[in-house]
Scaffold this active site. Structure first.
Site, mmCIF file in Angstrom:
data_model
loop_
_atom_site.group_PDB
_atom_site.id
_atom_site.type_symbol
_atom_site.label_atom_id
_atom_site.label_comp_id
_atom_site.label_asym_id
_atom_site.label_seq_id
_atom_site.Cartn_x
_atom_site.Cartn_y
_atom_site.Cartn_z
ATOM 1 N N GLU A 44 47.289 38.108 49.928
ATOM 2 C CA GLU A 44 47.521 39.541 49.763
ATOM 3 C C GLU A 44 48.002 40.222 51.045
ATOM 4 O O GLU A 44 47.344 41.116 51.584
ATOM 5 C CB GLU A 44 46.274 40.227 49.216
ATOM 6 C CG GLU A 44 45.868 39.718 47.837
ATOM 7 C CD GLU A 44 44.761 40.535 47.189
ATOM 8 O OE1 GLU A 44 44.172 41.386 47.876
ATOM 9 O OE2 GLU A 44 44.497 40.338 45.988
ATOM 10 N N GLU A 231 43.992 34.880 41.282
ATOM 11 C CA GLU A 231 42.861 35.786 41.038
ATOM 12 C C GLU A 231 43.133 36.584 39.774
ATOM 13 O O GLU A 231 44.227 37.120 39.602
ATOM 14 C CB GLU A 231 42.643 36.778 42.197
ATOM 15 C CG GLU A 231 42.107 36.184 43.475
ATOM 16 C CD GLU A 231 41.830 37.265 44.521
ATOM 17 O OE1 GLU A 231 41.580 38.432 44.132
ATOM 18 O OE2 GLU A 231 41.880 36.944 45.717
#
Length: 328
Positions: A44, A231
């Protein structure tokens, strides 16, 4: 988060952080390469830049639009040099990629302003890290977003950033419905709350179709890249402790079912999806929220550390055991 010693030397603003990262990665590959088959360089990067340097709600807490493009570029340089270090030392058969959090943006209306705002939000949130890696250039919208804070980077850097990866990891939680908003610089776009929809405890709308859409977008934009959903999960309010050895979490069960169905639809649409990871196995320490947001499919008693598989964990195991037939 970076070690404090590196943050003291400028952190992600220091161009030397890319070779520092490569040195660190080399140590990891040499130490664990005989046991780890799949690696991701950075998780991220948008959160690192946006939370840490643009809006200041995460470490190191900076709020500086002029720093943000520099951080993005150094994150991508570090990623690429990490991949190069991997290629020099990797065990045959192992793979490396990058993990990005992607969120499809949908325009709140057909107005020219909302459509343009949606394009800017999409460029900032989804394309900012993928266009350079797969296309060798930043989205044109970033120059508009950052204005005189934007930097024209040397072509040698862009060639470095295009270092080929073996896969892309996608973290998906929700979507955004976007409208033009002059009070939300620098993108001048804001999300419209979908008040009639189910939301998780994080305030995120439950929108499985967005997972199909974002995976299909990656394929159409960047080709047949091997993808992993690295995720996907939900924080809901669970019982504080098991009842008769059981933790019922029907909303999370339904979340898993619908999102795995959405992933299956993407596969049927031609997406090269290789795997799915539920977030998360255990109730975890969730950044600034601490232990207040429970994402786990296994309940954790924070005092005794007792683990109890939730109904969602049992359902997830059943999906795996039946090779997906339990989805139907």
């Amino acid at each position: 988060d970076l070690p404090a010693a590196l943050d003291d030397r400028g952190g992600w603003l220091n161009p030397d952080i890319a070779p520092w990262f490569a040195d660190y990665a080399s140590v990891m590959f040499e130490s664990l390469g005989d046991r780890v088959a799949m690696w991701s360089t950075i998780n991220e990067p948008l959160v690192v830049m946006d939370g840490g340097y643009m809006h200041g709600n995460l470490a190191p807490g900076h709020r500086n639009m002029y720093e943000a493009p520099i951080v993005t570029h150094n994150l991508l340089r570090a990623h690429a040099m990490g991949v190069q270090a991997f290629r020099a030392r990797a065990v045959q058969g192992s793979r490396i990629g990058l993990v990005t959090n992607l969120e499809p943006r949908y325009s709140a209306s057909d107005s020219r302003e909302d459509v343009a705002a949606t394009a800017r939000a999409h460029a900032y949130g989804n394309r900012q890290y993928l266009d350079p890696i797969f296309l060798g250039k930043y989205p044109e919208e970033l120059a508009e977003i950052f204005g005189d804070a934007w930097v024209d980077w040397p072509e040698a850097d862009m060639q470095l950033i295009r270092e080929p990866v073996d896969f892309l990891g996608v973290n998906y939680y929700s979507r955004s419905v976007i409208q033009h908003d002059e009070d939300r610089p620098p993108i001048n776009a804001g999300a419209v709350l979908q008040a009639d929809k189910l939301h998780t405890e994080m305030g995120w709308e439950v929108f499985p179709q967005g997972l199909t859409d974002i995976l299909m977008w990656v394929k159409s934009s960047y080709g047949d890249v091997p993808l992993y959903i690295t995720e996907n999960g939900s924080a809901f309010t669970d019982a504080p402790e098991p009842i008769d050895g059981r933790v019922e979490d029907p909303l999370r069960v339904e979340y898993l079912r619908r999102h795995l169905q959405a992933a299956r639809e993407a596969i049927r649409g031609g997406v090269n999806l290789k795997g799915y990871f539920a977030w998360s196995l255990l109730d975890n320490y969730e950044w600034s929220h601490g232990y207040t947001k429970r994402f786990g499919i296994v309940h954790v008693d924070n005092v005794t550390q007792l683990r109890t598989v939730k109904d969602s964990g049992r359902y997830y195991a059943d999906i795996i055991r039946t090779n997906g037939r339990a989805l139907d």
